[in-house]
Design a protein around this motif. Structure first.
Motif, PDB file in Angstrom:
ATOM      1  N   ARG A 129       9.847   0.464  -9.627  1.00  0.00           N
ATOM      2  CA  ARG A 129       9.309   0.490 -11.094  1.00  0.00           C
ATOM      3  C   ARG A 129       8.547  -0.826 -11.243  1.00  0.00           C
ATOM      4  O   ARG A 129       7.633  -1.095 -11.986  1.00  0.00           O
ATOM      5  CB  ARG A 129      10.604   0.569 -12.150  1.00  0.00           C
ATOM      6  CG  ARG A 129      11.230   1.887 -11.757  1.00  0.00           C
ATOM      7  CD  ARG A 129      12.309   1.917 -12.975  1.00  0.00           C
ATOM      8  NE  ARG A 129      11.620   2.365 -14.205  1.00  0.00           N
ATOM      9  CZ  ARG A 129      11.702   3.296 -14.786  1.00  0.00           C
ATOM     10  NH1 ARG A 129      12.533   4.342 -14.532  1.00  0.00           N
ATOM     11  NH2 ARG A 129      10.997   3.614 -16.132  1.00  0.00           N
ATOM     12  N   ILE A 130       9.044  -1.773 -10.696  1.00  0.00           N
ATOM     13  CA  ILE A 130       8.171  -3.270 -10.720  1.00  0.00           C
ATOM     14  C   ILE A 130       6.820  -2.969 -10.150  1.00  0.00           C
ATOM     15  O   ILE A 130       5.586  -3.271 -10.794  1.00  0.00           O
ATOM     16  CB  ILE A 130       8.897  -4.193 -10.258  1.00  0.00           C
ATOM     17  CG1 ILE A 130      10.252  -4.643 -10.911  1.00  0.00           C
ATOM     18  CG2 ILE A 130       8.005  -5.459 -10.104  1.00  0.00           C
ATOM     19  CD1 ILE A 130      10.985  -5.655 -10.183  1.00  0.00           C
ATOM     20  N   ALA A 131       6.604  -2.438  -8.976  1.00  0.00           N
ATOM     21  CA  ALA A 131       5.370  -2.001  -8.339  1.00  0.00           C
ATOM     22  C   ALA A 131       4.701  -1.102  -9.163  1.00  0.00           C
ATOM     23  O   ALA A 131       3.438  -1.409  -9.436  1.00  0.00           O
ATOM     24  CB  ALA A 131       5.553  -1.100  -7.006  1.00  0.00           C
ATOM     25  N   ARG A 132       5.078  -0.216  -9.914  1.00  0.00           N
ATOM     26  CA  ARG A 132       4.545   0.793 -10.850  1.00  0.00           C
ATOM     27  C   ARG A 132       3.794  -0.237 -11.909  1.00  0.00           C
ATOM     28  O   ARG A 132       2.850   0.122 -12.396  1.00  0.00           O
ATOM     29  CB  ARG A 132       5.040   1.846 -11.127  1.00  0.00           C
ATOM     30  CG  ARG A 132       4.592   2.790 -12.465  1.00  0.00           C
ATOM     31  CD  ARG A 132       5.348   4.009 -12.555  1.00  0.00           C
ATOM     32  NE  ARG A 132       6.326   3.740 -13.818  1.00  0.00           N
ATOM     33  CZ  ARG A 132       7.065   4.619 -14.570  1.00  0.00           C
ATOM     34  NH1 ARG A 132       6.618   5.900 -14.263  1.00  0.00           N
ATOM     35  NH2 ARG A 132       7.819   4.269 -15.349  1.00  0.00           N
ATOM     36  N   ALA A 133       4.921  -1.085 -12.571  1.00  0.00           N
ATOM     37  CA  ALA A 133       3.899  -1.842 -13.757  1.00  0.00           C
ATOM     38  C   ALA A 133       3.070  -2.574 -13.188  1.00  0.00           C
ATOM     39  O   ALA A 133       1.923  -2.718 -14.000  1.00  0.00           O
ATOM     40  CB  ALA A 133       5.255  -2.715 -14.054  1.00  0.00           C
ATOM     41  N   LEU A 134       3.012  -3.171 -11.903  1.00  0.00           N
ATOM     42  CA  LEU A 134       1.805  -4.142 -11.635  1.00  0.00           C
ATOM     43  C   LEU A 134       0.564  -3.231 -11.173  1.00  0.00           C
ATOM     44  O   LEU A 134      -0.449  -3.655 -11.754  1.00  0.00           O
ATOM     45  CB  LEU A 134       2.165  -4.635 -10.031  1.00  0.00           C
ATOM     46  CG  LEU A 134       3.568  -5.682 -10.421  1.00  0.00           C
ATOM     47  CD1 LEU A 134       3.749  -6.177  -8.975  1.00  0.00           C
ATOM     48  CD2 LEU A 134       3.123  -6.631 -11.250  1.00  0.00           C
ATOM     49  N   VAL A 135       0.725  -2.052 -10.594  1.00  0.00           N
ATOM     50  CA  VAL A 135      -0.374  -1.143 -10.573  1.00  0.00           C
ATOM     51  C   VAL A 135      -0.866  -0.723 -11.681  1.00  0.00           C
ATOM     52  O   VAL A 135      -2.119  -0.566 -12.003  1.00  0.00           O
ATOM     53  CB  VAL A 135      -0.107   0.041  -9.336  1.00  0.00           C
ATOM     54  CG1 VAL A 135      -1.122   1.123  -9.316  1.00  0.00           C
ATOM     55  CG2 VAL A 135       0.467  -0.498  -8.168  1.00  0.00           C
ATOM     56  N   TRP A 136      -0.106  -0.313 -12.683  1.00  0.00           N
ATOM     57  CA  TRP A 136      -0.620   0.063 -13.906  1.00  0.00           C
ATOM     58  C   TRP A 136      -1.382  -1.019 -14.786  1.00  0.00           C
ATOM     59  O   TRP A 136      -2.076  -0.735 -15.325  1.00  0.00           O
ATOM     60  CB  TRP A 136       0.896   0.464 -14.803  1.00  0.00           C
ATOM     61  CG  TRP A 136       0.643   0.971 -16.173  1.00  0.00           C
ATOM     62  CD1 TRP A 136      -0.548   1.422 -16.874  1.00  0.00           C
ATOM     63  CD2 TRP A 136       1.681   1.527 -17.179  1.00  0.00           C
ATOM     64  NE1 TRP A 136      -0.350   1.841 -18.203  1.00  0.00           N
ATOM     65  CE2 TRP A 136       1.159   1.888 -18.523  1.00  0.00           C
ATOM     66  CE3 TRP A 136       2.945   1.481 -17.058  1.00  0.00           C
ATOM     67  CZ2 TRP A 136       1.695   2.191 -19.255  1.00  0.00           C
ATOM     68  CZ3 TRP A 136       3.918   1.964 -18.019  1.00  0.00           C
ATOM     69  CH2 TRP A 136       3.166   2.285 -19.220  1.00  0.00           C
ATOM     70  N   ARG A 137      -0.781  -2.184 -14.684  1.00  0.00           N
ATOM     71  CA  ARG A 137      -1.419  -3.433 -14.999  1.00  0.00           C
ATOM     72  C   ARG A 137      -2.802  -3.420 -14.618  1.00  0.00           C
ATOM     73  O   ARG A 137      -3.768  -3.918 -15.457  1.00  0.00           O
ATOM     74  CB  ARG A 137      -0.616  -4.706 -15.038  1.00  0.00           C
ATOM     75  CG  ARG A 137      -1.574  -5.939 -15.422  1.00  0.00           C
ATOM     76  CD  ARG A 137      -1.485  -6.313 -16.797  1.00  0.00           C
ATOM     77  NE  ARG A 137      -0.289  -6.468 -17.318  1.00  0.00           N
ATOM     78  CZ  ARG A 137       0.019  -6.656 -18.624  1.00  0.00           C
ATOM     79  NH1 ARG A 137      -1.026  -6.723 -19.632  1.00  0.00           N
ATOM     80  NH2 ARG A 137       1.248  -6.987 -19.161  1.00  0.00           N
ATOM     81  N   VAL A 138      -3.016  -3.461 -13.271  1.00  0.00           N
ATOM     82  CA  VAL A 138      -4.293  -3.713 -12.704  1.00  0.00           C
ATOM     83  C   VAL A 138      -5.186  -2.299 -12.881  1.00  0.00           C
ATOM     84  O   VAL A 138      -6.390  -2.616 -13.067  1.00  0.00           O
ATOM     85  CB  VAL A 138      -4.142  -3.772 -11.077  1.00  0.00           C
ATOM     86  CG1 VAL A 138      -5.508  -3.835 -10.305  1.00  0.00           C
ATOM     87  CG2 VAL A 138      -3.301  -4.848 -10.754  1.00  0.00           C
ATOM     88  N   THR A 139      -4.855  -1.234 -12.791  1.00  0.00           N
ATOM     89  CA  THR A 139      -5.687  -0.093 -13.071  1.00  0.00           C
ATOM     90  C   THR A 139      -5.750   0.484 -14.382  1.00  0.00           C
ATOM     91  O   THR A 139      -6.769   1.183 -14.591  1.00  0.00           O
ATOM     92  CB  THR A 139      -5.229   1.215 -12.145  1.00  0.00           C
ATOM     93  OG1 THR A 139      -3.860   1.623 -12.570  1.00  0.00           O
ATOM     94  CG2 THR A 139      -4.998   0.628 -10.581  1.00  0.00           C
ATOM     95  N   GLY A 140      -4.617   0.237 -15.194  1.00  0.00           N
ATOM     96  CA  GLY A 140      -4.691   0.458 -16.476  1.00  0.00           C
ATOM     97  C   GLY A 140      -4.352   2.172 -16.632  1.00  0.00           C
ATOM     98  O   GLY A 140      -4.539   2.763 -17.522  1.00  0.00           O
ATOM     99  N   ASP A 141      -4.194   2.588 -15.686  1.00  0.00           N
ATOM    100  CA  ASP A 141      -3.578   4.067 -15.401  1.00  0.00           C
ATOM    101  C   ASP A 141      -2.172   4.228 -15.072  1.00  0.00           C
ATOM    102  O   ASP A 141      -1.821   3.891 -14.054  1.00  0.00           O
ATOM    103  CB  ASP A 141      -4.714   4.806 -14.345  1.00  0.00           C
ATOM    104  CG  ASP A 141      -4.685   6.293 -14.372  1.00  0.00           C
ATOM    105  OD1 ASP A 141      -3.282   6.879 -14.843  1.00  0.00           O
ATOM    106  OD2 ASP A 141      -5.255   7.040 -14.026  1.00  0.00           O
ATOM    107  N   ARG A 142      -1.321   4.691 -16.004  1.00  0.00           N
ATOM    108  CA  ARG A 142       0.085   4.700 -15.694  1.00  0.00           C
ATOM    109  C   ARG A 142       0.137   6.005 -14.938  1.00  0.00           C
ATOM    110  O   ARG A 142       1.101   5.867 -13.892  1.00  0.00           O
ATOM    111  CB  ARG A 142       0.891   5.004 -17.196  1.00  0.00           C
ATOM    112  CG  ARG A 142       2.126   5.364 -16.788  1.00  0.00           C
ATOM    113  CD  ARG A 142       2.944   5.592 -18.150  1.00  0.00           C
ATOM    114  NE  ARG A 142       2.327   6.901 -18.863  1.00  0.00           N
ATOM    115  CZ  ARG A 142       3.162   7.458 -19.777  1.00  0.00           C
ATOM    116  NH1 ARG A 142       4.151   6.756 -20.405  1.00  0.00           N
ATOM    117  NH2 ARG A 142       2.552   8.563 -20.257  1.00  0.00           N
ATOM    118  N   HIS A 143      -0.593   6.980 -14.796  1.00  0.00           N
ATOM    119  CA  HIS A 143      -0.098   8.134 -13.933  1.00  0.00           C
ATOM    120  C   HIS A 143      -0.505   7.844 -12.744  1.00  0.00           C
ATOM    121  O   HIS A 143       0.310   8.243 -11.750  1.00  0.00           O
ATOM    122  CB  HIS A 143      -0.865   9.459 -14.483  1.00  0.00           C
ATOM    123  CG  HIS A 143      -0.567   9.689 -15.989  1.00  0.00           C
ATOM    124  ND1 HIS A 143       0.859  10.313 -16.182  1.00  0.00           N
ATOM    125  CD2 HIS A 143      -1.351  10.080 -17.210  1.00  0.00           C
ATOM    126  CE1 HIS A 143       1.003  10.640 -17.450  1.00  0.00           C
ATOM    127  NE2 HIS A 143      -0.464  10.386 -18.017  1.00  0.00           N
TER     128      HIS A 143
END
Length: 388
Positions: free
Chosen positions: A181-195
């Motif tokens: 979930r932490i990794a998802r939050a970081l990728v979400w922050r970088v890409t701006g794409d939650r999915h």
């Protein structure tokens, strides 16, 4: 609200703590193994060993609860409603009624549990060293003692070690673990794409799950059947959850842009709040005999709440309350409303909608805008799936 197959154990900060029936088997097995460890490292009597093993297991699952409460309190700070915490065969699970809406919120909720566990490790290590010294703490953790350690030293030191193992495992960047979930939050922050972030974290989760299953099979073949089967089942469970969240993400991605306002009935029948009870009953409940309740609104459209048939009927038939304004008969149903700009994903996670089959839609100023039913939601979901 209780979950089927879950027994309530306690409430902490108003949060229901429950346990699956299978969890009690794990408690029994944990006490059995903890006794062996106590006998190996101490010279205590059988009674003391048993009581210490029970206390150690209680402390361990208490630390799991503290971990999950950390998640729950962080979720509450983000405005997310928590429906409860459940202990099960493989640990604990905090259940939220909606997902974090920003990468920052996702990170804070995910990191709160490991942070709580890290504090417990530091506390346990400090107390363990204070009780048995550095050498005693090391012997208890590595199971290399000669039998001269105190029960207190073994019990507290074991808490530090077990929680450290739990922390390291949880921080593996594989969904649905906290690290995932932490990794998802970081990728979400970088890409701006939650999915996209969810798919990446779920892929890592499935890969890690495969490793666990393979490791479990190898352990079983090496002569450790219990550990091997447990690890393989844990891997299968994590893999199933990762696949499930990937499918859910693909599904909710198709629903983006659709809000409650798009599927609600925008012209609900509502009773003005100043209407006397007898008139409300005659003009509304007798006219619309299939309706069990109506929304009540003020003159400016502000939503007051829902009023049920029986209280209005009783008041209308009384000698003193027949002219009582209907606003005074409204029940407490704050959970039966939803914002008209809420997403379908939020609507799908609504427990009141699953329970009652209907929600009142209001705007940002609290004015009544419509009514949405489970049937309308199902129709919208079917149409979106067919269209895609």
């Amino acid at each position: 609200m209780s979950r089927p197959g879950s027994v309530q154990l306690a409430r902490i900060f108003g949060i229901r703590i429950g346990a699956d029936y299978g969890w009690f088997l794990i408690v029994f097995l944990a006490i059995f193994f903890a006794q062996d460890q106590m006998r190996q490292l101490t010279r205590a009597s059988d009674t003391t060993v048993y009581l210490a093993a029970v206390a150690e297991v209680v402390l361990f699952f208490g630390s799991i609860i503290i971990h999950e409460v950390g998640h729950a309190l962080a979720a509450r700070r983000e405005g997310i409603e928590v429906s409860g915490i459940d202990l099960f065969l493989f640990g604990g699970l905090m259940r939220m009624r909606s997902e974090p809406q920003t990468p920052g919120a996702e990170f804070r909720v995910a990191a709160a549990g490991p942070f709580a566990t890290a504090l417990l490790i530091a506390l346990s290590a400090g107390l363990g060293i204070a009780a048995g010294g550095v050498d005693g703490f090391r012997e208890a953790v590595t199971l290399s003692g000669s039998g001269a350690l105190s029960v207190t030293t073994v019990m507290i030191s074991s808490m530090a070690f077990i929680n450290a193992v739990v922390l390291v495992f949880n921080l593996v960047p594989a969904y649905p673990l906290d690290g995932g979930r932490i990794a998802r939050a970081l990728v979400w922050r970088v890409t701006g794409d939650r999915h996209r972030a969810t798919r990446a974290a779920a892929a890592l989760g499935q890969g890690f799950a495969g490793i666990l299953v393979l490791a479990g099979i190898l352990l079983a073949l090496e002569g450790y059947p219990f550990d091997g089967v447990y690890l393989a089942i844990l891997g299968w469970l994590l893999g199933s959850q990762a696949r499930g969240v990937a499918l859910q993400s693909a599904f909710t991605e198709r629903l983006e842009g659709v809000t409650v306002a798009d599927i609600m009935d925008p012209e609900p029948v509502a009773i003005p709040a100043a209407t006397p009870a007898r008139r409300a009953y005659e003009d509304f409940f007798l006219r619309y005999r299939d309706y069990d309740w109506f929304a009540v609104i003020e003159a400016d459209g502000a939503y007051v709440g829902r009023v049920l048939r029986d209280p209005v009927m009783d008041a209308s038939e009384g000698d003193t309350e027949f002219d009582r304004p209907v606003r005074g008969l409204v029940g407490a149903d704050d959970d039966a409303r939803v914002r008209d700009d809420a997403s379908l994903e939020t609507l799908m996670a609504s427990e009141p909608l699953r329970r009652d089959g209907v929600l009142v839609a209001v705007d940002a100023d609290g004015r009544l805008r419509g009514v949405v039913t489970a049937e309308r939601l199902a129709q919208a979901l079917r149409s979106r799936l067919v269209a895609s």
